[in-house]
Design an enzyme around this catalytic site. Structure first.
Site, short mmCIF file in Angstrom:
data_model
loop_
_atom_site.label_atom_id
_atom_site.label_comp_id
_atom_site.label_asym_id
_atom_site.label_seq_id
_atom_site.Cartn_x
_atom_site.Cartn_y
_atom_site.Cartn_z
N SER A 93 -12.99 4.12 -16.14
CA SER A 93 -12.44 4.42 -17.28
C SER A 93 -13.54 4.56 -18.51
O SER A 93 -12.96 4.89 -19.43
CB SER A 93 -11.56 2.96 -17.83
OG SER A 93 -12.24 1.97 -17.59
N ASP A 149 -17.19 0.94 -10.15
CA ASP A 149 -16.26 1.92 -9.77
C ASP A 149 -16.76 3.13 -8.73
O ASP A 149 -17.71 3.46 -9.44
CB ASP A 149 -15.32 2.32 -10.72
CG ASP A 149 -13.88 1.72 -10.80
OD1 ASP A 149 -13.41 1.15 -9.94
OD2 ASP A 149 -13.29 1.99 -11.97
N LYS A 156 -15.85 -0.96 -6.45
CA LYS A 156 -14.18 -0.97 -6.24
C LYS A 156 -13.88 0.50 -5.81
O LYS A 156 -14.49 1.54 -6.08
CB LYS A 156 -13.58 -1.34 -7.63
CG LYS A 156 -12.02 -1.38 -7.75
CD LYS A 156 -11.58 -1.97 -8.94
CE LYS A 156 -11.75 -1.28 -10.04
NZ LYS A 156 -10.82 -0.09 -10.01
N GLU A 211 -10.26 2.80 -5.08
CA GLU A 211 -8.79 3.08 -5.29
C GLU A 211 -8.17 3.40 -3.97
O GLU A 211 -8.73 4.36 -3.38
CB GLU A 211 -8.56 4.01 -6.38
CG GLU A 211 -8.98 3.69 -7.90
CD GLU A 211 -8.53 4.68 -9.06
OE1 GLU A 211 -7.80 5.61 -8.72
OE2 GLU A 211 -9.07 4.42 -10.00
N GLU A 246 -2.82 -2.81 -9.94
CA GLU A 246 -2.37 -2.27 -11.35
C GLU A 246 -1.05 -1.72 -11.45
O GLU A 246 -0.42 -0.77 -10.52
CB GLU A 246 -3.34 -0.85 -11.61
CG GLU A 246 -3.21 -0.36 -12.89
CD GLU A 246 -4.32 0.56 -13.41
OE1 GLU A 246 -5.47 0.62 -12.60
OE2 GLU A 246 -4.14 1.40 -14.47
O1 KIV Z 1 -11.67 1.96 -14.39
C1 KIV Z 1 -11.00 0.76 -14.88
O2 KIV Z 1 -11.20 0.23 -16.02
C2 KIV Z 1 -10.24 0.27 -13.89
C3 KIV Z 1 -9.45 -0.94 -14.48
C4 KIV Z 1 -8.29 -0.39 -15.20
C5 KIV Z 1 -8.96 -1.94 -13.46
O3 KIV Z 1 -10.19 0.60 -12.75
#
Ligand code: KIV
Length: 262
Positions: free
Chosen positions: A44, A82, A111, A113, A180
């Protein structure tokens, strides 16, 4: 929180996990002082820091730069970074290289997806010593396939699919998962069924923790007001007021004062 074991014990002891995104050292330091449990260096960043319309422009190199900065601000906190768009779709070796770069930059976990088509990659990373947090429900990296940022898992088939994916993610070795934008009825079932903790964003109060984007819960992004975000501060007003006062003081010749000069 310091290790993946703290996530397991939080779920066992029914302690809510508090997660915030962070992208730089100063905000990470303030979040540590505020007592959040763990930080997410989210892709994000592309939207809230770099001003893009989606997260697709994130690269491993850029995520590593943000991760290194966050680690400097939060030397002792558990940090998840991420995996950027497509980084788990080019095979196990490429994914391991990308995740390794993020861990070397200071993250303790990555993380990822979704699970469809890359469950084997998730399992490979875990077996390679890289903790993986899942991310199910609304997948921002798939915004062009989904046609927008809508709530997921509303109908019976979609809900069953998400439950199945959550079970597969756990079996692949993930230590936690983000949920989410899913109905709270569904997140409650998934949270109950899984042994690993769920961390919700737009997924109601039955998850084992919550994550929000730093700029959203501090009201730094005034035009963005989705239903699931609560503004815990009016950060935009604070910044505007401070900047206006600074500009006015300079223009009026009142800054710097003698005591602020050498
Ligand atoms: O990139 C991010 O901020 C996220 C959150 C919305 C969980 O993946």
């Amino acid at each position: 929180m310091k290790t993946v074991r703290d996530f397991a014990s939080a779920k066992k002891d029914c302690r809510q996990i508090v997660m915030s995104t962070a992208y730089d050292a100063w905000s990470a330091r303030l979040l540590v002082e505020a007592g959040v449990d763990c930080l997410l260096v989210g892709d994000s960043a592309m939207m809230v820091v770099h001003g893009e319309k989606d997260t697709l422009g994130a690269t491993v190199e850029l995520m590593a730069v943000h991760t290194r900065a966050v680690r400097r601000g939060a030397p002792d906190l558990f940090i998840v970074a991420d995996m950027p768009f497509l980084s788990v779709r080019k095979g196990k070796a490429h994914a391991a290289g990308a995740a390794g770069a993020l861990l070397r930059a200071g993250a303790q976990a990555v993380k990822i997806e979704g699970v469809r088509g890359h469950l084997d990659v998730i399992q490979h990373l875990v077996e390679s010593g890289i903790p993986v947090m899942g991310h199910l429900g609304l997948l921002p990296q798939s915004v062009n396939v989904l046609g927008g940022y809508a709530v997921q898992g509303r109908d019976v088939a979609a809900a069953a699919r998400l439950q199945q994916e959550a079970a597969e993610l756990q079996d692949a070795g993930a230590f936690a998962t983000v949920l989410e934008c899913v109905p709270q009825r569904l997140s409650r079932i998934v949270t109950h069924d899984l042994d690993i903790p769920t961390i919700g964003i737009g997924a109601g109060r039955h998850c084992n923790g919550q994550v929000l984007v730093f700029h959203d819960f501090l009201g730094l992004n005034p035009g963005f007001r989705p239903r699931f975000v609560r503004r815990f501060a009016d950060g935009a007003a604070l910044v505007r007021t401070g900047a206006r006062k600074y500009a006015a003081a300079v223009r009026a010749g009142k800054f710097p004062a003698p005591r602020e000069s050498f």
